[in-house]
Scaffold this motif. Structure first.
Motif, PDB file in Angstrom:
ATOM      1  N   GLY A 121      -7.980  50.014  -2.073  1.00 36.20           N
ATOM      2  CA  GLY A 121      -6.687  50.714  -1.638  1.00 36.20           C
ATOM      3  C   GLY A 121      -5.932  49.062  -1.168  1.00 36.20           C
ATOM      4  N   PRO A 122      -4.841  49.587  -0.354  1.00 38.71           N
ATOM      5  CA  PRO A 122      -4.430  48.156   0.402  1.00 38.71           C
ATOM      6  C   PRO A 122      -4.210  48.439   2.388  1.00 38.71           C
ATOM      7  N   PRO A 123      -4.156  46.961   2.583  1.00 35.26           N
ATOM      8  CA  PRO A 123      -4.447  47.238   4.336  1.00 35.26           C
ATOM      9  C   PRO A 123      -3.589  48.249   4.412  1.00 35.26           C
ATOM     10  N   GLU A 124      -4.157  49.279   5.554  1.00 32.76           N
ATOM     11  CA  GLU A 124      -3.640  50.063   7.044  1.00 32.76           C
ATOM     12  C   GLU A 124      -2.235  49.677   7.821  1.00 32.76           C
ATOM     13  N   TRP A 125      -1.295  49.203   7.907  1.00 33.83           N
ATOM     14  CA  TRP A 125      -0.427  48.619   8.035  1.00 33.83           C
ATOM     15  C   TRP A 125      -0.930  48.827  10.005  1.00 33.83           C
ATOM     16  N   ARG A 126      -1.188  50.105  10.549  1.00 31.18           N
ATOM     17  CA  ARG A 126      -1.058  50.287  11.894  1.00 31.18           C
ATOM     18  C   ARG A 126      -2.018  49.132  11.864  1.00 31.18           C
ATOM     19  N   LEU A 127      -3.311  49.497  11.619  1.00 30.49           N
ATOM     20  CA  LEU A 127      -4.923  48.618  11.705  1.00 30.49           C
ATOM     21  C   LEU A 127      -4.870  47.499  11.465  1.00 30.49           C
ATOM     22  N   THR A 128      -3.701  46.651  10.502  1.00 33.72           N
ATOM     23  CA  THR A 128      -2.533  45.130  10.636  1.00 33.72           C
ATOM     24  C   THR A 128      -2.617  45.046  11.523  1.00 33.72           C
ATOM     25  N   LEU A 129      -1.556  45.486  12.350  1.00 40.14           N
ATOM     26  CA  LEU A 129      -1.239  45.351  13.636  1.00 40.14           C
ATOM     27  C   LEU A 129      -1.966  45.353  14.662  1.00 40.14           C
ATOM     28  N   CYS A 130      -2.859  45.965  14.784  1.00 37.01           N
ATOM     29  CA  CYS A 130      -3.893  46.067  15.545  1.00 37.01           C
ATOM     30  C   CYS A 130      -5.044  44.608  15.700  1.00 37.01           C
ATOM     31  N   LEU A 131      -4.797  44.256  14.351  1.00 34.68           N
ATOM     32  CA  LEU A 131      -5.570  43.452  14.138  1.00 34.68           C
ATOM     33  C   LEU A 131      -5.288  42.190  14.435  1.00 34.68           C
ATOM     34  N   ILE A 132      -3.915  41.662  14.244  1.00 34.66           N
ATOM     35  CA  ILE A 132      -3.227  40.789  14.273  1.00 34.66           C
ATOM     36  C   ILE A 132      -3.129  40.315  16.504  1.00 34.66           C
ATOM     37  N   PHE A 133      -3.092  41.502  16.784  1.00 34.37           N
ATOM     38  CA  PHE A 133      -3.237  41.487  18.331  1.00 34.37           C
ATOM     39  C   PHE A 133      -4.574  41.076  18.647  1.00 34.37           C
ATOM     40  N   SER A 134      -5.598  41.740  18.159  1.00 30.49           N
ATOM     41  CA  SER A 134      -7.344  40.864  17.953  1.00 30.49           C
ATOM     42  C   SER A 134      -7.410  39.667  18.339  1.00 30.49           C
ATOM     43  N   THR A 192      -8.414  25.708  16.302  1.00 27.69           N
ATOM     44  CA  THR A 192      -8.778  26.965  16.747  1.00 27.69           C
ATOM     45  C   THR A 192      -7.378  28.131  15.984  1.00 27.69           C
ATOM     46  N   SER A 193      -6.226  27.430  15.749  1.00 23.33           N
ATOM     47  CA  SER A 193      -5.662  28.732  15.151  1.00 23.33           C
ATOM     48  C   SER A 193      -5.850  28.749  14.185  1.00 23.33           C
ATOM     49  N   VAL A 194      -5.701  27.281  13.017  1.00 18.30           N
ATOM     50  CA  VAL A 194      -6.333  27.767  11.089  1.00 18.30           C
ATOM     51  C   VAL A 194      -7.319  28.095  11.355  1.00 18.30           C
ATOM     52  N   VAL A 195      -8.542  28.791  11.973  1.00  9.61           N
ATOM     53  CA  VAL A 195     -10.148  29.212  11.871  1.00  9.61           C
ATOM     54  C   VAL A 195      -9.693  31.146  12.727  1.00  9.61           C
ATOM     55  N   CYS A 196      -8.959  30.860  13.522  1.00 10.17           N
ATOM     56  CA  CYS A 196      -8.082  32.319  13.052  1.00 10.17           C
ATOM     57  C   CYS A 196      -7.482  32.843  12.313  1.00 10.17           C
ATOM     58  N   CYS A 197      -6.505  32.498  11.745  1.00  8.29           N
ATOM     59  CA  CYS A 197      -5.795  32.781  10.720  1.00  8.29           C
ATOM     60  C   CYS A 197      -6.638  32.579   9.485  1.00  8.29           C
ATOM     61  N   ILE A 198      -7.777  31.879   8.649  1.00  7.51           N
ATOM     62  CA  ILE A 198      -8.252  32.473   8.063  1.00  7.51           C
ATOM     63  C   ILE A 198      -8.617  33.836   7.928  1.00  7.51           C
ATOM     64  N   CYS A 199     -10.068  33.371   9.424  1.00  5.79           N
ATOM     65  CA  CYS A 199     -10.235  35.109   9.231  1.00  5.79           C
ATOM     66  C   CYS A 199      -9.378  35.968   9.385  1.00  5.79           C
ATOM     67  N   PHE A 200      -8.434  35.822   9.750  1.00  7.17           N
ATOM     68  CA  PHE A 200      -7.674  37.008   9.536  1.00  7.17           C
ATOM     69  C   PHE A 200      -7.375  37.706   8.520  1.00  7.17           C
ATOM     70  N   LEU A 201      -6.932  36.697   7.742  1.00 10.08           N
ATOM     71  CA  LEU A 201      -6.564  37.272   5.856  1.00 10.08           C
ATOM     72  C   LEU A 201      -8.047  37.882   5.497  1.00 10.08           C
ATOM     73  N   ILE A 202      -9.230  37.348   5.921  1.00  5.52           N
ATOM     74  CA  ILE A 202     -10.261  37.989   5.516  1.00  5.52           C
ATOM     75  C   ILE A 202     -10.349  39.361   5.898  1.00  5.52           C
ATOM     76  N   GLY A 203     -10.043  39.014   6.747  1.00  6.46           N
ATOM     77  CA  GLY A 203     -10.492  40.214   8.504  1.00  6.46           C
ATOM     78  C   GLY A 203      -9.506  41.320   7.125  1.00  6.46           C
ATOM     79  N   LEU A 204      -8.453  41.790   7.059  1.00  3.38           N
ATOM     80  CA  LEU A 204      -7.713  42.198   6.151  1.00  3.38           C
ATOM     81  C   LEU A 204      -8.756  43.525   4.984  1.00  3.38           C
TER      82      LEU A 204
END
Length: 728
Positions: A277-290, A517-529
């Motif tokens: 399934g697709p990413p849940e939008w509320r948890l996606t926002l929380c993932l961005i915050f984290s 740091t910013s590149v690593v965090c962005c890549i990890c965020f995309l994987i974490g979706l």
């Protein structure tokens, strides 16, 4: 024929460890081979020759290398920041939701016996070893393997496992952040059943008798993970009746709209055969915050994470103690704590209990991921040196203030490992005190009926259930609990992310740290979706087992063997003696040289023999999922042989036997990074080489083995060594 040894340089622009004897034989290590003439020509000849046919001293033109420019490496402001960062790293989510359930499932209080034993023979030795490796070399988890270049793949394999774990770890922080936000509602959303959750749901806030044999589930469990069966059935009915309903379809859809699981967190399906399934939008926002929180702490390296470590390490204890006091005052709490600590002695004979103790101690301390090597690499080399008058030299630049702030590395390891265990016990007592109250309120005699499982089930189902029954401001305690979990998560995630960042910055020192740091965090965020999709927990379970647990355990066995059997236990202990100013004790030598590698290898074999197809609850994954998981595991473990072959091929200008031998030798980069420390270290190693030959000349083989392995010196050996020191 020359009586002394020549220094032999290496290829590929690096320097190989070893001396060349009169007969042309390369002697890479006193642990591997002594000089051919060292003993036969007698003790006096050894002294005359200066005894330089012994130890594994990285050789080459040291003077030239010492004057090279060394890029500035950030350091902790003081030793306390390092300790706090290690505490924040080691004390994480697993202490709160994994240890209590593991302990209760494996003998209760009796589990503490194998756990503490394993902590002392595996956890603490590995913790100190990685701490020493990072501080001595001032490198991260890849370049630290200049100690034996053929093992470089271990660093890359560990970072692959770190990438796997940090992506799903932060997704769990996102769920924690979501619960934290929901805790501010006037009514906790998991406290009551929604109208569409069916008759099997009972309100978590009500004190009603619970029947464990029924299909009843609390509102907390529905809220967290269960996709409502009623919704699924009605949705299927909708599809089947669509051709018959025709124009009335729109009103039919409106009528069942209230049956959608919109108020649930994971919206987890019963199977992933049809996808995740697709990413849940509320948890996606929380993932961005984290990830933003992790980025802010890591952005300036140890300058920012060191300052944040005080809060990340200490604040969770404030909340944990508050919750412990609250929990122990609840009715039924004593029964819950007794249930947690009451020993089941018969379980000590169960090998699964000992295996559980090994895995819990191993992963609770975060050893084997490269994080500890990374953190200790930012230590001041001199700050950990004992002020020991009997040492071969004086501590370099050691101020009285520094000595008060930061004692020896073994003491740091003792502090962190002991505190980690204490935290696990305190968290267990807190959790089971509150679960004892939950059982009392539900009228349940057996507390295990309300535990609901470990991991996320304990954190997001059982504990919220208990909080919902608090008479006084349950929202406050919910906020405190999930804030504590989130803070614990940030501390561990920062260490994992920093390991990846440090490796990149070590390889490319001209890169700006905040950009990496910013590149690593962005890549990890995309994987974490992946993990915030409805089927994300299924994938998390697979990745955790095959991509993290399995990979790290295999590589950790090779790591311990590589350091103490390939580089050599004696060599490593000499390096620590130089760094600390005092000799390595018998306990460390026994663990590093024999107990730890053997026990880890036995556990690995047991793990492989007992391994069964992984399940998610009672669910068996599709074959394609198992295939993908095995590819993940193979990729992580294969880093070791792939990089070993690459290192050997790089030395193709040498003859084949020399290519192999040279790949095992420590390079010039395995040394203190500060030029003065490096020069002193080389002199120290030369002195040790002289002492080695002098002592070997007066020992039998058994005495030599005992000295190298256990550090025990006979009276004759001590006399021989003292003569060398007097000559110096």
């Amino acid at each position: 024929m020359k009586d002394s040894f020549e220094l032999k340089g290496g290829g590929e622009g690096t320097d190989n460890t070893g001396y060349v004897a009169d007969n042309g034989v390369v002697i890479p290590s006193i642990d591997n081979k002594l000089a051919a003439n060292g003993k036969s020509e007698g003790y006096s000849k050894a002294l005359a020759n200066g005894g330089q046919n012994g130890d594994a001293t990285p050789t080459g033109d040291g003077a030239a290398g010492d004057e090279d420019e060394i890029p500035d490496r950030p350091q902790w402001s003081n030793g306390v920041e390092f300790i706090m960062s290690c505490i924040a790293m080691s004390v994480g989510l697993g202490n709160v939701w994994r240890f209590p359930f593991t302990a209760y499932e494996n003998g209760g209080g009796a589990f503490l016996i194998p756990y503490i034993i394993v902590l002392f023979i595996i956890g603490k030795p590995m913790y100190y070893m990685e701490m020493a490796m990072g501080q001595f070399s001032s490198y991260g988890a890849v370049k630290v393997w200049n100690i034996s270049p053929i093992l470089t793949g271990l660093g890359y394999g560990q970072i692959f496992a770190t990438l796997c774990i940090v992506t799903y770890y932060v997704s769990l922080m996102a769920i924690t952040a979501f619960y934290f936000i929901m805790s501010f509602k006037s009514v906790l959303p998991w406290a009551f059943c929604q109208p569409d959750w069916g008759e099997n749901c009972f309100d978590g806030s009500e004190n009603q008798t619970f029947n464990a044999s029924s299909n009843q589930m609390s509102s907390s469990e529905y809220y967290f993970k269960v996709t409502d069966k009623i919704y699924n059935d009605i949705h299927i009915l909708q599809v089947k009746m669509a051709p018959l309903i025709g124009r009335e379809l729109e009103s039919f859809e409106t009528g069942i709209a209230t049956c959608s699981p919109k108020n649930m967190v994971l919206r987890e399906p019963d199977t992933i055969h049809d996808g995740i399934g697709p990413p849940e939008w509320r948890l996606t926002l929380c993932l961005i915050f984290s990830w933003i929180c992790v980025f802010l702490v890591c952005a300036r390296g140890v300058k920012s994470s060191g300052k944040a470590s005080y809060f990340l390490a200490l604040f969770p204890y404030v909340i944990m103690i508050t919750l412990l006091i609250k929990g122990c005052t609840l009715e039924g709490a004593g029964k819950g704590v007794l249930f947690f600590i009451t020993p089941q002695w018969e379980e000590l004979l169960n090998p699964n209990v000992w295996y559980a103790a090994v895995t819990q101690a191993f992963f609770s301390l975060n050893v084997g991921f490269g994080s500890l090597i990374m953190y200790s690499s930012y230590n001041n080399f001199n700050e950990n040196i004992h002020s020991n008058p009997s040492s071969w030299r004086r501590p370099l630049g050691r101020s009285p203030k520094a000595q008060v702030l930061h004692e020896a590395g073994d003491r740091d390891a003792l502090i962190v490992t002991t505190l980690d265990t204490f935290t696990s016990l305190m968290a267990g007592c807190t959790i089971f005190a509150i679960l004892g109250n939950l059982a009392h309120e539900l009228g349940v005699d057996d507390i295990k009926d309300v535990v609901g499982g470990g991991g996320t089930g304990l954190a997001f189902i059982s504990y919220p259930d208990a909080i919902a029954k608090f008479d006084t401001v349950p929202q406050l305690f919910a906020v405190l609990f999930f804030l504590m979990l989130f803070t614990l998560g940030v501390g561990s995630a920062v260490a994992l992310v920093s390991s990846i960042i440090t490796i990149i910055c070590d390889q490319f020192p001209h890169f700006k740290h905040w950009i990496v740091t910013s590149v690593v965090c962005c890549i990890c965020f995309l994987i974490g979706l992946i993990y915030v999709t409805p089927g994300g927990q299924y994938i998390l379970n697979l990745v955790d087992f095959y991509g993290v647990t399995f990979v790290v355990f295999v590589l950790a066995v090779i790591e311990v063997i590589g350091v103490h059997w390939i580089y050599g236990l004696n060599n490593f202990c000499h390096d620590l003696e130089f760094m600390q100013g005092s000799k390595v004790g018998l306990y460390w030598r026994l663990c590093w040289g024999l107990i730890t590698p053997v026990i880890l290898f036995i556990v690995l074999i047991y793990f492989l023999v007992q391994m069964e197809p992984l399940k998610y609850g009672d669910y068996l994954y599709p074959d394609s999922s198992y295939a993908a998981a095995w590819v993940l595991l193979a990729f992580g473990v294969a880093q070791f042989p792939i990089w070993a072959i690459y290192i050997i091929i790089k030395k193709r200008n040498l003859h084949f036997p020399e290519m192999i031998i040279d790949s095992f030798r420590a390079t010039e980069l395995w040394s203190p990074k500060v030029p003065k420390n490096k020069r002193d270290w080389k002199e120290f190693k030369k002195l040790k080489a002289k002492e080695e030959v002098a002592m070997t000349a007066v020992e039998n083989r058994f005495s030599t083995f005992m000295r190298r392995f256990l550090g025990y010196e006979t009276a004759r050996a001590r006399n021989a060594k003292s003569q060398i020191q007097n000559v110096k």
